[in-house]
Design a protein around this motif. Structure first.
Motif, PDB file in Angstrom:
ATOM      1  N   GLY A 162     -40.297  -3.940   9.088  1.00 58.80           N
ATOM      2  CA  GLY A 162     -39.535  -2.737   8.787  1.00 58.80           C
ATOM      3  C   GLY A 162     -39.115  -2.680   7.328  1.00 58.80           C
ATOM      4  N   VAL A 163     -38.678  -3.809   6.791  1.00 54.95           N
ATOM      5  CA  VAL A 163     -38.287  -3.873   5.382  1.00 54.95           C
ATOM      6  C   VAL A 163     -39.467  -3.528   4.482  1.00 54.95           C
ATOM      7  N   VAL A 164     -40.630  -4.093   4.787  1.00 52.17           N
ATOM      8  CA  VAL A 164     -41.816  -3.845   3.966  1.00 52.17           C
ATOM      9  C   VAL A 164     -42.234  -2.376   4.050  1.00 52.17           C
ATOM     10  N   PHE A 165     -42.287  -1.822   5.266  1.00 47.72           N
ATOM     11  CA  PHE A 165     -42.651  -0.415   5.419  1.00 47.72           C
ATOM     12  C   PHE A 165     -41.664   0.485   4.688  1.00 47.72           C
ATOM     13  N   GLY A 166     -40.368   0.200   4.851  1.00 44.80           N
ATOM     14  CA  GLY A 166     -39.351   1.012   4.205  1.00 44.80           C
ATOM     15  C   GLY A 166     -39.473   0.980   2.692  1.00 44.80           C
ATOM     16  N   ALA A 167     -39.685  -0.219   2.131  1.00 46.44           N
ATOM     17  CA  ALA A 167     -39.817  -0.345   0.681  1.00 46.44           C
ATOM     18  C   ALA A 167     -41.071   0.367   0.181  1.00 46.44           C
ATOM     19  N   ALA A 168     -42.183   0.212   0.893  1.00 49.52           N
ATOM     20  CA  ALA A 168     -43.423   0.886   0.490  1.00 49.52           C
ATOM     21  C   ALA A 168     -43.252   2.404   0.539  1.00 49.52           C
ATOM     22  N   GLY A 169     -42.551   2.896   1.550  1.00 51.00           N
ATOM     23  CA  GLY A 169     -42.287   4.326   1.638  1.00 51.00           C
ATOM     24  C   GLY A 169     -41.440   4.809   0.475  1.00 51.00           C
ATOM     25  N   ALA A 170     -40.437   4.026   0.096  1.00 47.50           N
ATOM     26  CA  ALA A 170     -39.571   4.393  -1.028  1.00 47.50           C
ATOM     27  C   ALA A 170     -40.369   4.462  -2.330  1.00 47.50           C
ATOM     28  N   PHE A 171     -41.303   3.529  -2.509  1.00 45.78           N
ATOM     29  CA  PHE A 171     -42.142   3.559  -3.710  1.00 45.78           C
ATOM     30  C   PHE A 171     -43.046   4.790  -3.722  1.00 45.78           C
ATOM     31  N   ALA A 172     -43.541   5.190  -2.556  1.00 42.66           N
ATOM     32  CA  ALA A 172     -44.378   6.390  -2.485  1.00 42.66           C
ATOM     33  C   ALA A 172     -43.577   7.635  -2.853  1.00 42.66           C
ATOM     34  N   VAL A 173     -42.347   7.716  -2.368  1.00 40.56           N
ATOM     35  CA  VAL A 173     -41.485   8.848  -2.719  1.00 40.56           C
ATOM     36  C   VAL A 173     -41.220   8.862  -4.227  1.00 40.56           C
ATOM     37  N   THR A 174     -40.975   7.696  -4.806  1.00 41.82           N
ATOM     38  CA  THR A 174     -40.756   7.600  -6.252  1.00 41.82           C
ATOM     39  C   THR A 174     -41.987   8.067  -7.021  1.00 41.82           C
ATOM     40  N   ALA A 175     -43.175   7.677  -6.533  1.00 46.66           N
ATOM     41  CA  ALA A 175     -44.416   8.110  -7.175  1.00 46.66           C
ATOM     42  C   ALA A 175     -44.548   9.626  -7.146  1.00 46.66           C
TER      43      ALA A 175
END
Length: 277
Positions: free
Chosen positions: A211-224
């Protein structure tokens, strides 16, 4: 006479159905085993990165390279191909023949998506085993896909939506882990007390780490998406490495890496005790 013939036909149909269920269950168990191998290796590689002892990417490609370099590497790679094919087949079967909760439209759609995902994983693993894959890391792939999506009309909103969905999946995964919802799918009655405790602990830690990894990856996609910069998107390896740059230092990466390793162990437990039919 007709009634007897009808009864025999019904029994043959039931026997055929039981055989199909056993075949799909076996395919699913092979899939969970393959998933466990990959996550154990990803967790191991991430731990090496956290302690400054490794440079290999902590993602599926890095795990496959580790397998290939080990004893009987080519044989193990093809066993993983078979396992992921089994997982795709089992998920497809759940989408088509779903029973109970799996028969709901939402669950069918989810299993369809999972079948497609594991089909792609199977294909990629086979390409790696044949020597025609493994050129791109998860980080490069993530950046390439993000760049392509940002180039589409409304691409920024598409990437942002995908990131929010991924982050939501991460939060949901962690919440379900902390609530022990994964135990609903396991035959816990067949476990001894100590085994159940160990499986529960690995399930909580492993699913929370995912969950932590998915959440962080999602946050990076939003930032992109917000910054219109595909370089801000991160694959599994870069996402894990970024955890070491938080105020918690490398220890957040250590905890997450250990959690992914435990998720591998939980996958092995799922191969043994998950209800698959």
């Amino acid at each position: 006479m007709a009634a007897g013939a009808h009864g025999r036909a019904a029994r043959r149909g039931a026997a055929a159905g039981d055989t199909a269920d056993r075949a799909l269950s076996g395919a699913g168990r092979a899939g969970f085993t393959a998933r466990g191998v990959v996550y154990v290796l990803v967790g191991y590689l991430a731990l090496r990165i956290a302690f400054g002892k490794g440079s290999d990417e902590a993602d599926r490609e890095g795990a496959l390279r580790t397998v290939a370099d080990g004893p009987l590497g080519r044989v193990v790679l093809w066993l993983l191909v078979a396992g992921f094919a089994g997982m795709a087949l089992w998920r497809a079967g759940a989408a088509v023949f779903g029973r109970g909760k799996d028969g709901k439209p939402g669950k069918r759609a989810l299993n369809t998506g999972r079948a497609v995902f594991y089909g792609a994983v199977c294909w990629g693993t086979a390409a790696f085993a044949l020597g025609s894959g493994g050129r791109s890391s998860s980080d490069d792939t993530s950046k390439d896909w993000t760049a392509s999506a940002l180039g589409l009309p409304g691409g920024r909103y598409l990437v942002a939506a995908a990131g929010l969905v991924l982050a939501g999946i991460g939060v949901g995964t962690a919440v379900r882990a902390l609530r022990h919802r994964f135990l609903d799918r396991l035959d816990t009655a067949a476990m001894g007390p100590r085994t159940r405790t160990a499986v529960t602990a690995s399930g909580v830690a492993g699913n929370t780490a995912r969950g932590v990894v998915f959440g962080a990856a999602g946050a990076f996609a939003v930032t992109a998406a917000v910054r219109f910069d595909p370089q801000r998107a991160k694959g599994l390896d870069d996402t894990l490495r970024s955890l070491a740059t938080t105020p918690a230092g490398p220890w957040l990466l250590v905890l997450t890496a250990a959690g992914l390793l435990l998720f591998g162990a939980f996958s092995f437990a799922s191969a043994r005790w998950r209800r698959l039919s």
